[in-house]
Design a protein around this motif. Structure first.
Motif, PDB file in Angstrom:
ATOM      1  N   ASN A  52       0.830  -1.203   0.000  1.00 37.51           N
ATOM      2  CA  ASN A  52       0.000   0.000   0.000  1.00 37.51           C
ATOM      3  C   ASN A  52       0.867   1.257   0.000  1.00 37.51           C
ATOM      4  OD1 ASN A  52      -2.619  -1.229   0.128  1.00 37.51           O
ATOM      5  ND2 ASN A  52      -2.144  -1.813   2.224  1.00 37.51           N
ATOM      6  N   HIS A  53       2.171   1.078  -0.208  1.00 32.20           N
ATOM      7  CA  HIS A  53       3.113   2.195  -0.168  1.00 32.20           C
ATOM      8  C   HIS A  53       3.763   2.368  -1.540  1.00 32.20           C
ATOM      9  CE1 HIS A  53       2.571   2.227   4.163  1.00 32.20           C
ATOM     10  NE2 HIS A  53       2.655   0.916   4.086  1.00 32.20           N
ATOM     11  N   GLU A  54       3.510   3.505  -2.144  1.00 32.40           N
ATOM     12  CA  GLU A  54       3.970   3.754  -3.509  1.00 32.40           C
ATOM     13  C   GLU A  54       5.482   3.635  -3.655  1.00 32.40           C
ATOM     14  OE1 GLU A  54       2.979   6.998  -7.027  1.00 32.40           O
ATOM     15  OE2 GLU A  54       2.457   7.456  -4.942  1.00 32.40           O
ATOM     16  N   GLY A  55       6.218   4.155  -2.702  1.00 32.13           N
ATOM     17  CA  GLY A  55       7.679   4.063  -2.753  1.00 32.13           C
ATOM     18  C   GLY A  55       8.158   2.624  -2.708  1.00 32.13           C
ATOM     19  N   GLU A  56       7.507   1.797  -1.897  1.00 31.60           N
ATOM     20  CA  GLU A  56       7.849   0.369  -1.836  1.00 31.60           C
ATOM     21  C   GLU A  56       7.609  -0.305  -3.184  1.00 31.60           C
ATOM     22  OE1 GLU A  56       6.680  -2.664   1.209  1.00 31.60           O
ATOM     23  OE2 GLU A  56       6.258  -0.844   2.371  1.00 31.60           O
ATOM     24  N   MET A  57       6.492   0.054  -3.821  1.00 33.78           N
ATOM     25  CA  MET A  57       6.191  -0.519  -5.136  1.00 33.78           C
ATOM     26  C   MET A  57       7.264  -0.098  -6.139  1.00 33.78           C
ATOM     27  SD  MET A  57       4.209  -2.454  -6.978  1.00 33.78           S
ATOM     28  CE  MET A  57       2.566  -2.585  -6.290  1.00 33.78           C
ATOM     29  N   ARG A  60      10.326  -2.125  -5.580  1.00 28.07           N
ATOM     30  CA  ARG A  60      10.202  -3.507  -6.064  1.00 28.07           C
ATOM     31  C   ARG A  60      10.346  -3.559  -7.585  1.00 28.07           C
ATOM     32  NH1 ARG A  60      11.608  -7.307  -7.420  1.00 28.07           N
ATOM     33  NH2 ARG A  60      10.822  -9.429  -7.240  1.00 28.07           N
ATOM     34  N   ILE A  61       9.833  -2.556  -8.261  1.00 30.48           N
ATOM     35  CA  ILE A  61       9.984  -2.486  -9.724  1.00 30.48           C
ATOM     36  C   ILE A  61      11.448  -2.301 -10.086  1.00 30.48           C
ATOM     37  CG2 ILE A  61       9.408  -1.148 -11.788  1.00 30.48           C
ATOM     38  CD1 ILE A  61       6.652  -0.579 -10.361  1.00 30.48           C
ATOM     39  N   HIS A  62      12.162  -1.451  -9.361  1.00 30.16           N
ATOM     40  CA  HIS A  62      13.600  -1.273  -9.611  1.00 30.16           C
ATOM     41  C   HIS A  62      14.341  -2.593  -9.424  1.00 30.16           C
ATOM     42  CE1 HIS A  62      13.474   3.313  -8.553  1.00 30.16           C
ATOM     43  NE2 HIS A  62      12.825   3.018  -9.670  1.00 30.16           N
ATOM     44  N   ARG A  63      13.982  -3.326  -8.362  1.00 33.93           N
ATOM     45  CA  ARG A  63      14.613  -4.616  -8.118  1.00 33.93           C
ATOM     46  C   ARG A  63      14.290  -5.601  -9.251  1.00 33.93           C
ATOM     47  NH1 ARG A  63      12.715  -5.568  -3.205  1.00 33.93           N
ATOM     48  NH2 ARG A  63      11.781  -7.609  -3.489  1.00 33.93           N
ATOM     49  N   ALA A  64      13.095  -5.512  -9.795  1.00 30.93           N
ATOM     50  CA  ALA A  64      12.719  -6.375 -10.920  1.00 30.93           C
ATOM     51  C   ALA A  64      13.635  -6.124 -12.111  1.00 30.93           C
ATOM     52  CB  ALA A  64      11.257  -6.131 -11.314  1.00 30.93           C
ATOM     53  N   PHE A  65      14.013  -4.882 -12.324  1.00 29.52           N
ATOM     54  CA  PHE A  65      14.956  -4.549 -13.402  1.00 29.52           C
ATOM     55  C   PHE A  65      16.297  -5.213 -13.147  1.00 29.52           C
ATOM     56  CE2 PHE A  65      18.375  -1.911 -15.082  1.00 29.52           C
ATOM     57  CZ  PHE A  65      18.052  -1.897 -16.433  1.00 29.52           C
ATOM     58  N   THR A  66      16.799  -5.059 -11.924  1.00 31.83           N
ATOM     59  CA  THR A  66      18.083  -5.644 -11.549  1.00 31.83           C
ATOM     60  C   THR A  66      18.062  -7.166 -11.663  1.00 31.83           C
ATOM     61  OG1 THR A  66      18.441  -3.807 -10.022  1.00 31.83           O
ATOM     62  CG2 THR A  66      19.816  -5.752  -9.710  1.00 31.83           C
ATOM     63  N   GLU A  67      16.943  -7.766 -11.262  1.00 35.15           N
ATOM     64  CA  GLU A  67      16.789  -9.224 -11.315  1.00 35.15           C
ATOM     65  C   GLU A  67      16.518  -9.739 -12.729  1.00 35.15           C
ATOM     66  OE1 GLU A  67      13.474  -9.760  -8.705  1.00 35.15           O
ATOM     67  OE2 GLU A  67      14.675  -9.497  -6.891  1.00 35.15           O
ATOM     68  N   LYS A  68      16.269  -8.801 -13.644  1.00 40.91           N
ATOM     69  CA  LYS A  68      15.943  -9.160 -15.031  1.00 40.91           C
ATOM     70  C   LYS A  68      14.736 -10.095 -15.114  1.00 40.91           C
ATOM     71  CE  LYS A  68      20.633  -8.612 -16.909  1.00 40.91           C
ATOM     72  NZ  LYS A  68      21.177  -7.730 -15.959  1.00 40.91           N
ATOM     73  N   VAL A  69      13.639  -9.728 -14.403  1.00 44.27           N
ATOM     74  CA  VAL A  69      12.428 -10.540 -14.506  1.00 44.27           C
ATOM     75  C   VAL A  69      11.994 -10.578 -15.964  1.00 44.27           C
ATOM     76  CG1 VAL A  69      11.650 -10.071 -12.138  1.00 44.27           C
ATOM     77  CG2 VAL A  69      10.757  -8.710 -14.017  1.00 44.27           C
ATOM     78  N   ASP A  70      11.343 -11.660 -16.328  1.00 53.25           N
ATOM     79  CA  ASP A  70      10.982 -11.866 -17.729  1.00 53.25           C
ATOM     80  C   ASP A  70       9.668 -11.208 -18.119  1.00 53.25           C
ATOM     81  OD1 ASP A  70      13.194 -13.701 -18.628  1.00 53.25           O
ATOM     82  OD2 ASP A  70      12.469 -14.769 -16.855  1.00 53.25           O
ATOM     83  N   GLY A  71       8.795 -10.990 -17.161  1.00 50.57           N
ATOM     84  CA  GLY A  71       7.508 -10.378 -17.450  1.00 50.57           C
ATOM     85  C   GLY A  71       6.864  -9.859 -16.184  1.00 50.57           C
ATOM     86  N   VAL A  72       5.942  -8.907 -16.347  1.00 51.43           N
ATOM     87  CA  VAL A  72       5.253  -8.292 -15.212  1.00 51.43           C
ATOM     88  C   VAL A  72       3.762  -8.242 -15.498  1.00 51.43           C
ATOM     89  CG1 VAL A  72       4.946  -6.154 -13.881  1.00 51.43           C
ATOM     90  CG2 VAL A  72       7.250  -6.881 -14.565  1.00 51.43           C
ATOM     91  N   VAL A  73       2.992  -8.647 -14.498  1.00 50.61           N
ATOM     92  CA  VAL A  73       1.547  -8.451 -14.490  1.00 50.61           C
ATOM     93  C   VAL A  73       1.287  -7.485 -13.345  1.00 50.61           C
ATOM     94  CG1 VAL A  73      -0.711  -9.533 -14.134  1.00 50.61           C
ATOM     95  CG2 VAL A  73       1.088 -10.766 -15.393  1.00 50.61           C
ATOM     96  N   ILE A  74       0.580  -6.395 -13.624  1.00 55.76           N
ATOM     97  CA  ILE A  74       0.364  -5.392 -12.578  1.00 55.76           C
ATOM     98  C   ILE A  74      -1.086  -4.955 -12.500  1.00 55.76           C
ATOM     99  CG2 ILE A  74       1.065  -3.506 -14.124  1.00 55.76           C
ATOM    100  CD1 ILE A  74       2.134  -2.058 -11.544  1.00 55.76           C
ATOM    101  N   ASN A  75      -1.593  -4.951 -11.278  1.00 53.99           N
ATOM    102  CA  ASN A  75      -2.837  -4.277 -10.930  1.00 53.99           C
ATOM    103  C   ASN A  75      -2.427  -3.273  -9.872  1.00 53.99           C
ATOM    104  OD1 ASN A  75      -5.247  -3.327 -10.003  1.00 53.99           O
ATOM    105  ND2 ASN A  75      -6.202  -5.326  -9.724  1.00 53.99           N
TER     106      ASN A  75
END
Length: 148
Positions: A52-57, A60-75
């Motif tokens: 529920n915290h925008e900065g935390e979200m 987590r998105i920045h970490r997804a970049f670093t982790e090279k996630v393959d895809g994102v589903v977002i609500n």
């Protein structure tokens, strides 16, 4: 194995309690469980994250970049309609992004009709309740398969 990150935004931890007319009675834990089961069927690893915290979200998105996630589903919940900070964070990703909503946002209040993520998302799925998430997972996996 490909990794898909499912991001749940503000107030979505209240699924099952919040406005059952719009969102049904399924809980976020049930949605996450269904996503993991479908992920196994599709041969991908699914990680779910809610805040529920925008900065935390954003972090987590920045970490997804670093982790090279393959895809994102977002609500992203209400952030969908005004958070340019999250939009800019998502734009950093090179992975396909699928935006999902349980309710049909286009049949609701006018402010919900616009998404600040629309220009960077591969697509949007809305109005199918918890199945919107499952369709979103299928869509992101399909996008990965067609980009090979």
């Amino acid at each position: 194995m490909k990794k898909i990150l499912v991001l749940h935004g503000i107030n979505l931890n209240m699924f099952g309690k919040r406005d059952p007319k719009q969102y049904g009675t399924v809980t976020l834990a049930e949605i996450d469980s269904r996503l993991r089961v479908l992920g196994q069927e599709l041969g991908v690893e699914v990680e779910c994250f809610q805040t529920n915290h925008e900065g935390e979200m954003c972090e987590r998105i920045h970490r997804a970049f670093t982790e090279k996630v393959d895809g994102v589903v977002i609500n992203a919940g209400a952030w969908t309609h005004y958070s340019y900070g999250l939009r800019d964070a998502l734009a950093i990703l090179t992975a396909p992004i699928i935006e999902v909503h349980m309710s049909n946002v286009h049949a609701r209040e006018e402010f919900r009709h616009d998404s600040v993520f629309g220009q960077i998302a591969k697509g949007q799925i809305c109005g199918f309740g918890a199945d919107s998430y499952l369709l979103g997972l299928r869509a992101v996996v399909g996008a990965l398969e067609t980009s090979k």
